[in-house]
Design a protein around this motif. Structure first.
Motif, mmCIF file in Angstrom:
data_model
loop_
_atom_site.group_PDB
_atom_site.id
_atom_site.type_symbol
_atom_site.label_atom_id
_atom_site.label_comp_id
_atom_site.label_asym_id
_atom_site.label_seq_id
_atom_site.Cartn_x
_atom_site.Cartn_y
_atom_site.Cartn_z
ATOM 1 N N ARG A 1 0.810 -1.225 0.000
ATOM 2 C CA ARG A 1 0.000 0.000 0.000
ATOM 3 C C ARG A 1 0.840 1.271 0.000
ATOM 4 N NH1 ARG A 1 -5.314 -1.440 3.656
ATOM 5 N NH2 ARG A 1 -5.502 -3.618 2.982
ATOM 6 N N HIS A 2 2.089 1.166 0.420
ATOM 7 C CA HIS A 2 3.023 2.295 0.429
ATOM 8 C C HIS A 2 2.459 3.499 1.174
ATOM 9 C CE1 HIS A 2 5.689 0.147 -2.263
ATOM 10 N NE2 HIS A 2 4.651 -0.156 -3.005
ATOM 11 N N ALA A 3 1.974 3.215 2.382
ATOM 12 C CA ALA A 3 1.477 4.288 3.250
ATOM 13 C C ALA A 3 2.599 4.754 4.159
ATOM 14 C CB ALA A 3 0.302 3.777 4.092
ATOM 15 N N GLY A 4 2.863 6.050 4.166
ATOM 16 C CA GLY A 4 3.813 6.623 5.108
ATOM 17 C C GLY A 4 3.050 7.056 6.347
ATOM 18 N N ILE A 5 3.427 6.530 7.511
ATOM 19 C CA ILE A 5 2.656 6.783 8.728
ATOM 20 C C ILE A 5 3.524 7.470 9.775
ATOM 21 C CG2 ILE A 5 1.118 5.763 10.443
ATOM 22 C CD1 ILE A 5 1.068 3.220 8.713
ATOM 23 N N LEU A 6 2.993 8.536 10.348
ATOM 24 C CA LEU A 6 3.621 9.196 11.493
ATOM 25 C C LEU A 6 2.674 9.087 12.687
ATOM 26 C CD1 LEU A 6 5.117 12.481 9.969
ATOM 27 C CD2 LEU A 6 6.392 10.499 10.817
ATOM 28 N N PHE A 7 3.222 8.591 13.804
ATOM 29 C CA PHE A 7 2.438 8.408 15.018
ATOM 30 C C PHE A 7 2.779 9.505 16.038
ATOM 31 C CE2 PHE A 7 2.922 4.153 13.159
ATOM 32 C CZ PHE A 7 1.611 3.711 13.141
ATOM 33 N N GLN A 8 2.133 9.424 17.209
ATOM 34 C CA GLN A 8 2.436 10.380 18.283
ATOM 35 C C GLN A 8 3.898 10.279 18.704
ATOM 36 O OE1 GLN A 8 -0.174 10.270 21.684
ATOM 37 N NE2 GLN A 8 -2.003 10.066 20.433
ATOM 38 N N ALA B 1 18.856 8.432 21.173
ATOM 39 C CA ALA B 1 18.606 8.804 22.570
ATOM 40 C C ALA B 1 19.145 10.190 22.907
ATOM 41 C CB ALA B 1 19.224 7.766 23.505
ATOM 42 N N THR B 2 20.087 10.695 22.110
ATOM 43 C CA THR B 2 20.680 12.007 22.376
ATOM 44 C C THR B 2 19.933 13.140 21.682
ATOM 45 O OG1 THR B 2 22.212 11.979 20.485
ATOM 46 C CG2 THR B 2 22.951 10.905 22.522
ATOM 47 N N LEU B 3 18.903 12.818 20.926
ATOM 48 C CA LEU B 3 18.163 13.839 20.183
ATOM 49 C C LEU B 3 17.048 14.441 21.039
ATOM 50 C CD1 LEU B 3 17.665 12.025 16.739
ATOM 51 C CD2 LEU B 3 19.538 13.541 17.408
ATOM 52 N N SER B 4 16.724 15.690 20.754
ATOM 53 C CA SER B 4 15.570 16.321 21.398
ATOM 54 C C SER B 4 14.286 15.764 20.785
ATOM 55 C CB SER B 4 15.617 17.835 21.186
ATOM 56 O OG SER B 4 15.411 18.128 19.810
ATOM 57 N N GLY B 5 13.166 16.075 21.424
ATOM 58 C CA GLY B 5 11.879 15.613 20.892
ATOM 59 C C GLY B 5 11.618 16.110 19.484
ATOM 60 N N GLY B 6 11.960 17.369 19.238
ATOM 61 C CA GLY B 6 11.749 17.928 17.901
ATOM 62 C C GLY B 6 12.640 17.286 16.859
ATOM 63 N N GLN B 7 13.898 16.992 17.250
ATOM 64 C CA GLN B 7 14.818 16.328 16.321
ATOM 65 C C GLN B 7 14.348 14.906 16.001
ATOM 66 O OE1 GLN B 7 18.351 16.868 18.673
ATOM 67 N NE2 GLN B 7 19.050 18.621 17.455
ATOM 68 N N LYS B 8 13.869 14.206 17.010
ATOM 69 C CA LYS B 8 13.349 12.855 16.776
ATOM 70 C C LYS B 8 12.168 12.888 15.807
ATOM 71 C CE LYS B 8 14.691 10.937 21.265
ATOM 72 N NZ LYS B 8 14.206 10.510 22.592
ATOM 73 N N ALA B 9 11.294 13.868 15.981
ATOM 74 C CA ALA B 9 10.140 13.992 15.092
ATOM 75 C C ALA B 9 10.595 14.247 13.650
ATOM 76 C CB ALA B 9 9.225 15.119 15.570
ATOM 77 N N ARG B 10 11.647 15.038 13.477
ATOM 78 C CA ARG B 10 12.163 15.312 12.137
ATOM 79 C C ARG B 10 12.797 14.063 11.508
ATOM 80 N NH1 ARG B 10 13.316 20.964 10.822
ATOM 81 N NH2 ARG B 10 12.159 22.246 12.291
ATOM 82 N N VAL B 11 13.513 13.285 12.328
ATOM 83 C CA VAL B 11 14.088 12.037 11.809
ATOM 84 C C VAL B 11 12.962 11.088 11.384
ATOM 85 C CG1 VAL B 11 15.454 9.992 12.373
ATOM 86 C CG2 VAL B 11 16.219 12.252 13.135
ATOM 87 N N ALA B 12 11.908 11.006 12.197
ATOM 88 C CA ALA B 12 10.777 10.145 11.855
ATOM 89 C C ALA B 12 10.147 10.571 10.524
ATOM 90 C CB ALA B 12 9.737 10.164 12.966
ATOM 91 N N LEU B 13 10.021 11.878 10.309
ATOM 92 C CA LEU B 13 9.482 12.379 9.041
ATOM 93 C C LEU B 13 10.415 12.026 7.890
ATOM 94 C CD1 LEU B 13 7.570 14.062 7.279
ATOM 95 C CD2 LEU B 13 8.850 16.108 8.002
ATOM 96 N N ALA B 14 11.723 12.247 8.075
ATOM 97 C CA ALA B 14 12.680 11.921 7.009
ATOM 98 C C ALA B 14 12.614 10.438 6.661
ATOM 99 C CB ALA B 14 14.101 12.297 7.456
ATOM 100 N N ARG B 15 12.473 9.597 7.663
ATOM 101 C CA ARG B 15 12.405 8.148 7.429
ATOM 102 C C ARG B 15 11.166 7.780 6.615
ATOM 103 N NH1 ARG B 15 12.483 4.177 12.573
ATOM 104 N NH2 ARG B 15 10.462 5.182 12.907
ATOM 105 N N VAL B 16 10.049 8.380 6.971
ATOM 106 C CA VAL B 16 8.812 8.111 6.228
ATOM 107 C C VAL B 16 8.949 8.547 4.767
ATOM 108 C CG1 VAL B 16 6.457 8.986 5.949
ATOM 109 C CG2 VAL B 16 7.160 8.022 8.117
ATOM 110 N N LEU B 17 9.517 9.714 4.545
ATOM 111 C CA LEU B 17 9.651 10.219 3.183
ATOM 112 C C LEU B 17 10.611 9.368 2.353
ATOM 113 C CD1 LEU B 17 9.726 14.054 3.906
ATOM 114 C CD2 LEU B 17 7.813 12.711 2.995
ATOM 115 N N LEU B 18 11.649 8.812 2.990
ATOM 116 C CA LEU B 18 12.601 7.964 2.269
ATOM 117 C C LEU B 18 11.974 6.660 1.786
ATOM 118 C CD1 LEU B 18 15.973 8.219 4.234
ATOM 119 C CD2 LEU B 18 15.542 8.911 1.881
ATOM 120 N N SER B 19 10.873 6.250 2.398
ATOM 121 C CA SER B 19 10.234 4.989 2.007
ATOM 122 C C SER B 19 9.424 5.103 0.720
ATOM 123 C CB SER B 19 9.345 4.485 3.152
ATOM 124 O OG SER B 19 8.197 5.308 3.306
ATOM 125 N N ASP B 20 9.443 6.290 0.090
ATOM 126 C CA ASP B 20 8.676 6.530 -1.145
ATOM 127 C C ASP B 20 7.186 6.249 -0.974
ATOM 128 O OD1 ASP B 20 10.720 7.491 -2.635
ATOM 129 O OD2 ASP B 20 10.982 5.721 -3.896
#
Length: 213
Positions: free
Chosen positions: A79-86, A136-155
């Protein structure tokens, strides 16, 4: 001619005979449909149905199509759904680059090419040079950005957002809203956002559907 974007055709989700969600809508590429409602109103169940992992306690009917292809007949990985959770749900045993490379499609071969994609994705979310960081060394905002980057990389072909801004403070929340919706527009991804936050819906700028009323 196939219709681009995400189409929900008489999608109906029920639990023990009680209808939670009933929806027919079209979400064009780059636009956002926001589904709002209290806890237990079926918002997250709608996302789970689209992604292919709805709990069998629920019954669902109707069709969902992305760019004219019915996805409800496909397995979750098709289905190629990119999902971001809480929560960002980063793998704690991998560095930031490892988290990103994990999401890359198999067709992208070679460590060098995969690493280059990961670094470009980090730059795209304002985290250039953080590839070797421990999550573990990232701030909450940085973690959220990494999660977004990961989702976008999955096409992904669509973005499903399950209250992904709710655990950030007010300033970071607004920054992430802008970043996520800008990236969706850039890539022409239809977005389905579920939230109980009116400010999320306002930032999304699209149609709002209210459930559980």
């Amino acid at each position: 001619m196939e219709e681009k974007g995400l189409s929900l055709d008489s999608v109906r989700i029920a639990l023990e005979g009680r209808v939670l969600v009933e929806l027919t809508r079209h979400v064009p590429p780059g636009e956002v449909l926001t589904v709002m409602g209290p806890s237990g109103s079926g918002k997250s169940s709608l996302l789970a149905y689209l992604a292919g992992f709805l709990d069998p306690a629920f019954t669902a009917s109707g069709r969902a199509l992305v760019d004219g292809v019915e996805i409800t007949a496909l397995p979750p990985e098709g289905r190629h759904a990119g999902i971001l959770f809480q929560d960002p749900l980063l793998f704690p045993h991998m560095d930031v680059a490892g988290n990103l490379i994990f999401a890359l499609p198999e067709r992208i071969k070679g460590r060098g090419q995969r690493m280059a994609r990961a670094n470009a994705a980090l730059e795209g979310v304002g985290l250039a040079g953080m590839d070797d960081r421990d999550p573990a060394t990232l701030s909450g905002g940085q973690k959220a950005r990494v999660a977004l980057a990961r989702v976008l990389l999955s096409d992904p072909r669509m973005l499903l957002l399950d209250e992904p801004f709710s655990k950030l403070d007010t300033e970071l929340r607004q920054q992430m809203r802008i970043l996520v919706f800008d990236k969706a527009r850039e890539r022409g991804l239809p977005v389905l956002l579920v939230t109980h936050d009116e400010a999320d819906a306002e930032a999304a700028g699209g149609e709002i559907v209210r459930t559980g009323q």
